[in-house]
Write a protein that holds these residues in place. Structure first.
Motif, PDB file in Angstrom:
ATOM      1  N   TYR A 510       0.836  -1.206   0.000  1.00 21.77           N
ATOM      2  CA  TYR A 510       0.000   0.000   0.000  1.00 21.77           C
ATOM      3  C   TYR A 510       0.871   1.257   0.000  1.00 21.77           C
ATOM      4  O   TYR A 510       0.549   2.256  -0.661  1.00 21.77           O
ATOM      5  N   ALA A 511       2.016   1.205   0.718  1.00 19.68           N
ATOM      6  CA  ALA A 511       2.917   2.365   0.735  1.00 19.68           C
ATOM      7  C   ALA A 511       3.567   2.561  -0.626  1.00 19.68           C
ATOM      8  O   ALA A 511       3.766   3.692  -1.078  1.00 19.68           O
ATOM      9  N   ALA A 512       3.902   1.457  -1.280  1.00 24.54           N
ATOM     10  CA  ALA A 512       4.502   1.551  -2.612  1.00 24.54           C
ATOM     11  C   ALA A 512       3.506   2.140  -3.607  1.00 24.54           C
ATOM     12  O   ALA A 512       3.864   2.995  -4.437  1.00 24.54           O
ATOM     13  N   LEU A 513       2.248   1.698  -3.547  1.00 21.27           N
ATOM     14  CA  LEU A 513       1.231   2.233  -4.453  1.00 21.27           C
ATOM     15  C   LEU A 513       0.937   3.694  -4.150  1.00 21.27           C
ATOM     16  O   LEU A 513       0.653   4.488  -5.069  1.00 21.27           O
ATOM     17  N   VAL A 524      -4.149  12.316  -3.852  1.00 24.47           N
ATOM     18  CA  VAL A 524      -5.012  11.714  -2.843  1.00 24.47           C
ATOM     19  C   VAL A 524      -4.236  10.635  -2.093  1.00 24.47           C
ATOM     20  O   VAL A 524      -3.522   9.827  -2.691  1.00 24.47           O
ATOM     21  N   ALA A 525      -4.351  10.606  -0.781  1.00 25.89           N
ATOM     22  CA  ALA A 525      -3.655   9.607   0.034  1.00 25.89           C
ATOM     23  C   ALA A 525      -4.164   8.212  -0.302  1.00 25.89           C
ATOM     24  O   ALA A 525      -5.303   8.025  -0.760  1.00 25.89           O
ATOM     25  N   TYR A 526      -3.279   7.242  -0.080  1.00 29.13           N
ATOM     26  CA  TYR A 526      -3.624   5.836  -0.352  1.00 29.13           C
ATOM     27  C   TYR A 526      -3.207   5.040   0.865  1.00 29.13           C
ATOM     28  O   TYR A 526      -2.031   5.028   1.253  1.00 29.13           O
ATOM     29  N   SER A 527      -4.165   4.356   1.487  1.00 23.15           N
ATOM     30  CA  SER A 527      -3.927   3.660   2.757  1.00 23.15           C
ATOM     31  C   SER A 527      -4.052   2.156   2.586  1.00 23.15           C
ATOM     32  O   SER A 527      -4.407   1.652   1.512  1.00 23.15           O
ATOM     33  N   LEU A 531      -5.914  -0.312  -0.246  1.00 15.80           N
ATOM     34  CA  LEU A 531      -5.359  -1.516  -0.857  1.00 15.80           C
ATOM     35  C   LEU A 531      -6.321  -2.683  -0.695  1.00 15.80           C
ATOM     36  O   LEU A 531      -6.571  -3.438  -1.653  1.00 15.80           O
ATOM     37  N   VAL A 532      -6.880  -2.846   0.501  1.00 12.85           N
ATOM     38  CA  VAL A 532      -7.827  -3.930   0.745  1.00 12.85           C
ATOM     39  C   VAL A 532      -9.019  -3.797  -0.192  1.00 12.85           C
ATOM     40  O   VAL A 532      -9.476  -4.785  -0.803  1.00 12.85           O
ATOM     41  N   ARG A 533      -9.510  -2.586  -0.354  1.00 11.45           N
ATOM     42  CA  ARG A 533     -10.642  -2.353  -1.269  1.00 11.45           C
ATOM     43  C   ARG A 533     -10.297  -2.793  -2.699  1.00 11.45           C
ATOM     44  O   ARG A 533     -11.067  -3.499  -3.359  1.00 11.45           O
ATOM     45  N   ASP A 534      -9.108  -2.388  -3.157  1.00  9.33           N
ATOM     46  CA  ASP A 534      -8.723  -2.717  -4.527  1.00  9.33           C
ATOM     47  C   ASP A 534      -8.472  -4.220  -4.698  1.00  9.33           C
ATOM     48  O   ASP A 534      -8.796  -4.801  -5.746  1.00  9.33           O
ATOM     49  N   LEU A 535      -7.890  -4.859  -3.693  1.00 12.02           N
ATOM     50  CA  LEU A 535      -7.664  -6.301  -3.775  1.00 12.02           C
ATOM     51  C   LEU A 535      -8.982  -7.064  -3.817  1.00 12.02           C
ATOM     52  O   LEU A 535      -9.114  -8.056  -4.544  1.00 12.02           O
ATOM     53  N   GLU A 536      -9.953  -6.587  -3.071  1.00 12.39           N
ATOM     54  CA  GLU A 536     -11.234  -7.289  -3.042  1.00 12.39           C
ATOM     55  C   GLU A 536     -12.033  -7.027  -4.316  1.00 12.39           C
ATOM     56  O   GLU A 536     -12.886  -7.836  -4.691  1.00 12.39           O
ATOM     57  N   THR A 537     -11.727  -5.925  -4.980  1.00 11.23           N
ATOM     58  CA  THR A 537     -12.307  -5.714  -6.303  1.00 11.23           C
ATOM     59  C   THR A 537     -11.747  -6.734  -7.297  1.00 11.23           C
ATOM     60  O   THR A 537     -12.463  -7.258  -8.148  1.00 11.23           O
ATOM     61  N   GLU A 538     -10.443  -7.046  -7.149  1.00 13.18           N
ATOM     62  CA  GLU A 538      -9.799  -7.981  -8.060  1.00 13.18           C
ATOM     63  C   GLU A 538     -10.026  -9.435  -7.692  1.00 13.18           C
ATOM     64  O   GLU A 538     -10.235 -10.286  -8.578  1.00 13.18           O
ATOM     65  N   PHE A 539      -9.991  -9.759  -6.398  1.00 14.65           N
ATOM     66  CA  PHE A 539     -10.019 -11.170  -5.976  1.00 14.65           C
ATOM     67  C   PHE A 539     -11.346 -11.612  -5.372  1.00 14.65           C
ATOM     68  O   PHE A 539     -11.502 -12.787  -5.044  1.00 14.65           O
ATOM     69  N   GLY A 540     -12.288 -10.696  -5.216  1.00 13.20           N
ATOM     70  CA  GLY A 540     -13.596 -11.080  -4.707  1.00 13.20           C
ATOM     71  C   GLY A 540     -13.940 -10.378  -3.407  1.00 13.20           C
ATOM     72  O   GLY A 540     -13.048 -10.090  -2.582  1.00 13.20           O
ATOM     73  N   ALA A 541     -15.205 -10.103  -3.214  1.00 13.89           N
ATOM     74  CA  ALA A 541     -15.647  -9.415  -2.001  1.00 13.89           C
ATOM     75  C   ALA A 541     -15.251 -10.209  -0.762  1.00 13.89           C
ATOM     76  O   ALA A 541     -15.432 -11.426  -0.704  1.00 13.89           O
ATOM     77  N   GLY A 542     -14.702  -9.497   0.225  1.00 10.52           N
ATOM     78  CA  GLY A 542     -14.297 -10.136   1.476  1.00 10.52           C
ATOM     79  C   GLY A 542     -13.074 -11.006   1.374  1.00 10.52           C
ATOM     80  O   GLY A 542     -12.760 -11.757   2.313  1.00 10.52           O
ATOM     81  N   ALA A 543     -12.322 -10.913   0.247  1.00 13.43           N
ATOM     82  CA  ALA A 543     -11.196 -11.819   0.017  1.00 13.43           C
ATOM     83  C   ALA A 543     -10.108 -11.659   1.072  1.00 13.43           C
ATOM     84  O   ALA A 543      -9.552 -12.655   1.548  1.00 13.43           O
ATOM     85  N   ASP A 862     -10.741 -19.660  -2.045  1.00 11.80           N
ATOM     86  CA  ASP A 862      -9.802 -19.515  -0.929  1.00 11.80           C
ATOM     87  C   ASP A 862      -8.378 -19.258  -1.426  1.00 11.80           C
ATOM     88  O   ASP A 862      -7.605 -18.553  -0.765  1.00 11.80           O
ATOM     89  N   LYS A 863      -8.013 -19.822  -2.557  1.00 14.31           N
ATOM     90  CA  LYS A 863      -6.686 -19.549  -3.117  1.00 14.31           C
ATOM     91  C   LYS A 863      -6.564 -18.072  -3.497  1.00 14.31           C
ATOM     92  O   LYS A 863      -5.535 -17.433  -3.245  1.00 14.31           O
ATOM     93  N   LYS A 864      -7.619 -17.528  -4.087  1.00 15.03           N
ATOM     94  CA  LYS A 864      -7.597 -16.105  -4.418  1.00 15.03           C
ATOM     95  C   LYS A 864      -7.582 -15.254  -3.148  1.00 15.03           C
ATOM     96  O   LYS A 864      -6.889 -14.231  -3.076  1.00 15.03           O
ATOM     97  N   ALA A 865      -8.315 -15.697  -2.148  1.00 15.86           N
ATOM     98  CA  ALA A 865      -8.350 -14.951  -0.890  1.00 15.86           C
ATOM     99  C   ALA A 865      -6.981 -14.939  -0.221  1.00 15.86           C
ATOM    100  O   ALA A 865      -6.528 -13.894   0.288  1.00 15.86           O
ATOM    101  N   LEU A 866      -6.312 -16.088  -0.215  1.00 16.73           N
ATOM    102  CA  LEU A 866      -4.984 -16.150   0.382  1.00 16.73           C
ATOM    103  C   LEU A 866      -4.008 -15.260  -0.376  1.00 16.73           C
ATOM    104  O   LEU A 866      -3.181 -14.563   0.231  1.00 16.73           O
ATOM    105  N   THR A 867      -4.092 -15.256  -1.697  1.00 14.52           N
ATOM    106  CA  THR A 867      -3.228 -14.396  -2.511  1.00 14.52           C
ATOM    107  C   THR A 867      -3.466 -12.937  -2.173  1.00 14.52           C
ATOM    108  O   THR A 867      -2.515 -12.143  -2.037  1.00 14.52           O
ATOM    109  N   ALA A 868      -4.725 -12.555  -1.996  1.00 14.05           N
ATOM    110  CA  ALA A 868      -5.056 -11.179  -1.657  1.00 14.05           C
ATOM    111  C   ALA A 868      -4.531 -10.811  -0.277  1.00 14.05           C
ATOM    112  O   ALA A 868      -3.916  -9.746  -0.084  1.00 14.05           O
ATOM    113  N   PHE A 869      -4.729 -11.700   0.696  1.00 11.60           N
ATOM    114  CA  PHE A 869      -4.289 -11.383   2.062  1.00 11.60           C
ATOM    115  C   PHE A 869      -2.774 -11.235   2.153  1.00 11.60           C
ATOM    116  O   PHE A 869      -2.274 -10.281   2.760  1.00 11.60           O
ATOM    117  N   LEU A 870      -2.028 -12.180   1.561  1.00  7.06           N
ATOM    118  CA  LEU A 870      -0.568 -12.113   1.661  1.00  7.06           C
ATOM    119  C   LEU A 870      -0.013 -10.843   1.014  1.00  7.06           C
ATOM    120  O   LEU A 870       1.054 -10.366   1.399  1.00  7.06           O
TER     121      LEU A 870
END
Length: 873
Positions: A510-513, A524-527, A531-543, A862-870
């Motif tokens: 998130y700091a790099a982005l 605009v600041a990016y927190s 990042l979580v919002r953008d990852l869940e857009t890509e990998f699924g809601a609640g990922a 779950d594989k997509k969720a794990l990728t998003a979380f890591l």
């Protein structure tokens, strides 16, 4: 390192001796000592004088970096040492490596200024932002002749005056040391400075590549150089084939670099930073070939470096040494390549991130030298030694289990109770300070004074001769006889403080982005929440939330440094929580427990776990704890019992902090797409085809490699591709490294005229065709094979007494066939490949990207969720 090994085998069988008769290159190393007074006397003399001032302060960008990162005095000194100190290995890389070990480095090929823009893409090394190409606008050097074809770098206005002349005072002599540590027993409460002269750190000046340093060669002969090369700025004669001088046919494949009678203008050394200096994931350069100082970090590890190819850059592809060692992936190096243990075990360069949170292990039984104020009545130097001319500066060798690791954090000293496990198998495990010192040995420091004679000579097949196998070198003797060792040792705490400094802090996505956006048009600041919002857009809601639970249930037992007994249930854990005890509030969890895990459990390429340099009786014996060597045998390794000793067969898991920035994965970077540089100079394109079919042969259609891309977007894309392979083992394909050129090994005796080579018993050359397993060559226990073949013909009773009666019939068949038809030598061994692999191979594993199937059975969601979380860690 194994030149003419097969020739030695034939000679052994035919001549009945372990010493083969074959063509050897004539070298001249002994007179290299004639540069002047012994190093210790030079250091003492140099300590009385300061280096000449340069028109440009070469330390200025380093001090600016220290200010930018908020580093303390000790951390900043440690950083300077990490980036610059070669500790005298310029002699190793200029003379010893080539002439004692037989591997040639073509430094001009790597560092030539006219290919500066292609250097990163070819070799993966980082260009020094302060250096310039001669002739470029504002470059002080107007022609390549002024710099002998290298870049011009700060300090060169002084250094170049001493090429071919004595009297150069190394810039390290001007180092301003950090304040004394009052807790160091050698400082007598911080009142007496007894540190060895900083001159022996040996900084030199930059070559134009960070971590690779140059020194003026006082023995350089300008007239001889001009005659050989035609001009000062060319090395065309020096790195040309030796046949031009000797007229011997086989010398067409040997570089003039092997000719010890010609001295180059520079001696080249490397610092520890040569492998660890890399681009900052938070602030990568817009153009990797033209970085700025703010794009540089010293600890993350260079995931693009081609260090293996660099160190073999003067060898032809047809040489055995090249095919054995110059095949590691980018960002991977075999730390046993020089101290070869005949195990194919390259590993990734350690990413030193959040070092202060790295686990330590209490109660490890460690035998090592520890600082003492006196030796008392002890007069045996093998047990206690005091440095002459110093007051109470002593070291005592002892075995204890109460070692601690002192680290300075934000000006506060913290004592960690225990020792770290550093290398992939944890085999560097006697303490963090000692681990740093071991790196200097590994890059060539003190080689002639204390360890090069302990290496195994791959050409020596007589077990009665020195060099048949490794022997342990004595760290106490090295301290006594190598002033460079003492110069580094007296400042190891500074380097460790740098390791724990802000430069090793996490570099979150998130700091790099956020930096990418700020560098663009968005203010605009990016927190992290963004990042979580953008990852869940890509990998699924609640990922991300789901991924955290998947991680807790499936990964945290290995990839958390805080066990449930201390931090509570993994299911309720915030793995991104900051450490309240840390002054900079870095992440509390190191995301790796550094515990030794049986390689059979992980299932990854097991050769790395069979490293043996730390075994009792081997080179780095004194770098491993007794606890490590006494670990129980990993029972299910499919190797011979004699390989399951000294605590081998284990892998230390890796930290997952910021893995978004460090793909591909595993200890050999084999899981994920193959990456490459695609340089403009195709002669320096080292990418290898590795994907094979079920029979182990290269696929006709190979996936294209991905070009190095250190940008934030490039790193994240590579991370996602690598995570997909990690979690989908059936989609990885199979990777296996094969030789990519025919190996040609000349066998012959040279008649008195020195020109015509005659075949030895009708056996002039061994040819091993391209496509042979590189791992098989690297792990072949050729000495044992040679010895057993000899005994099978001459003393079969000895083989039977050694419990090898079952091998005798096959050994006798092989020996008979070789003696009868030596020209079929390679074919005979190939026909007996299964027998040789089963009995004379250190590691039979050849598929490099298998294993670590944890997560394979997760659902796709779950594989997509794990990728998003890591990606958030």
């Amino acid at each position: 390192m194994k030149r003419n090994l097969f020739a030695a085998l034939v000679a052994t069988l035919i001549l009945g001796t372990g010493i083969g008769v074959f063509h050897q290159r004539s070298v001249n190393i002994g007179d290299a000592h004639a540069q002047g007074a012994p190093a210790g006397l030079l250091a003492a003399a140099s300590a009385q004088a300061l280096p000449e001032a340069s028109i440009i302060d070469q330390d200025a960008p380093y001090h600016e970096a220290c200010a930018r990162e908020g580093l303390s005095e000790s951390e900043c000194v440690g950083r300077l040492i990490w980036f610059k100190a070669t500790a005298g290995n310029d002699r190793f890389h200029t003379y010893t490596f080539q002439q004692r070990i037989g591997v040639l480095v073509d430094w001009f090929r790597v560092l030539r200024a006219d290919q500066r823009d292609d250097r990163f893409w070819a070799w993966g090394i980082i260009n020094d932002p302060s250096c310039c190409k001669p002739g470029d606008p504002d470059c002080p050097a107007k022609s390549a002749a002024e710099t002998y074809g290298f870049d011009w770098c700060p300090g060169d206005d002084v250094l170049l005056k001493y090429v071919g002349k004595p009297g150069y005072i190394d810039p390290a002599c001007g180092l301003k040391d950090a304040a004394l540590d009052p807790d160091d027993p050698h400082s007598q409460g911080g009142k007496v400075d007894q540190r060895h002269s900083a001159c022996d750190l040996k900084f030199g000046t930059s070559t134009g590549a960070l971590g690779i340093r140059k020194f003026p060669n006082p023995r350089f002969d300008a007239a001889k150089w001009q005659a050989l090369n035609g001009e000062s700025g060319s090395w065309s004669g020096f790195d040309s084939p030796l046949i031009a001088k000797t007229g011997i046919e086989s010398d067409q494949r040997v570089s003039r670099l092997a000719d010890g009678s010609v001295e180059p203008p520079f001696l080249i050394g490397t610092s520890c930073g040569s492998c660890h200096i890399a681009f900052d994931p938070l602030n990568p350069p817009a153009d990797p070939a033209h970085p700025r100082w703010e794009n540089i970090k010293g600890l993350i590890g260079n995931q693009y470096t081609r260090m293996s190819e660099l160190l073999g850059s003067g060898l032809p592809m047809s040489s055995l040494e090249y095919q054995m060692f110059a095949h590691a992936r980018p960002g991977v190096t075999d730390t046993s390549a020089i101290s070869h243990d005949q195990v194919n075990n390259p590993g990734t360069i350690n990413a030193l991130i959040n070092v202060a949170q790295r686990p330590v292990f209490k109660g490890e039984v460690v035998t090592k030298w520890r600082k003492a104020a006196s030796c008392g009545s002890e007069s045996d130097e093998s047990k206690c030694w005091c440095e002459p001319g110093r007051d109470g500066k002593c070291w005592q060798r002892s075995t204890r289990n109460d070692d601690v690791t002192p680290v300075n954090l934000g000006g506060k000293k913290v004592v960690l109770p225990g020792v770290h496990h550093i290398l992939k198998g944890g085999e560097d495990s006697t303490g963090a300070l000692e681990a740093i010192q071991r790196v200097y040995f590994n890059i060539g420091s003190c080689s002639e004074q204390c360890w090069v004679n302990h290496l195994a000579d791959m050409r020596e097949v007589d077990p009665e001769q020195r060099g048949f196998g490794q022997t342990p070198f004595d760290i106490g003797q090295c301290r006594r006889d190598c002033p460079n060792f003492r110069a580094v040792e007296d400042r190891l705490q500074n380097v460790l403080d740098f390791f724990a400094s802000a430069e090793s802090d996490q570099t979150d996505l998130y700091a790099a982005l956020a930096n990418v956006r700020q560098a663009g048009t968005s203010s605009v600041a990016y927190s992290r929440a963004d990042l979580v919002r953008d990852l869940e857009t890509e990998f699924g809601a609640g990922a991300v939330g789901r991924g955290q639970l998947v991680f807790a249930e499936n990964c945290a037992r290995c990839h958390s440094s805080i066990p449930e007994s201390e931090g509570g249930s993994f299911n309720n854990r915030d793995f991104a929580a900051a450490s309240e005890a840390h002054p900079r509030k870095i992440r509390a969890d190191f995301l790796g427990n550094d515990q030794a895990t049986p390689v059979t459990e992980v299932g990854t390429f097991r050769c790395r776990s069979l490293h043996s340099n730390h075994k009792a009786g081997n080179l780095y014996m004194e770098s491993a704890s007794e606890t490590l060597r006494e670990r129980p045998v990993v029972a299910d390794i499919p190797e011979r019992d004699e390989l399951k000793d000294a605590g081998r067969g284990y892998m230390r898991n890796v930290s997952l902090v910021n893995i978004w920035a460090t793909a591909p994965f595993m200890h050999n970077n084999a899981i994920g797409p193959e990456i490459c540089g695609k340089p403009a100079n195709k002669a320096n394109d080292f990418h290898r085809a590795r994907y094979v079919d079920s029979g182990g042969q290269l696929l006709a259609q190979q996936p294209d490699c991905l070009r190095y891309d250190p940008s934030v977007e490039g790193r994240f894309d590579l991370y996602k591709l690598s995570m997909f392979e990690l979690l989908h083992p059936k989609e990885r394909g199979k990777k296996r490294t094969l030789t990519n050129a025919d190996l040609l090994i000349d066998v012959g005796i040279r008649p008195l005229d020195g020109k015509t080579e005659k075949p030895l018993f009708g056996f002039g050359q061994v040819k091993i065709p391209a496509g042979t397993s590189a791992g098989f060559l690297n792990g072949l226990m050729h000495k044992q094979l040679i010895g057993d073949l000899f005994l099978a013909k001459r003393h079969p009773d000895r083989l039977e007494a050694a419990g090898k009666a079952s091998l005798l019939p096959t050994l006798q068949t092989i020996a008979d066939e070789i003696i009868k038809n030596p020209s079929r030598f390679v074919d005979i061994l190939r026909e007996q490949r299964d027998f040789i692999s089963a009995n004379y191979q250190t590691c039979t594993e050849e598929i490099e990207n298998q294993g670590h199937r944890f997560g394979e059975d997760l659902s796709e969601a779950d594989k997509k969720a794990l990728t998003a979380f890591l990606a958030t860690l």
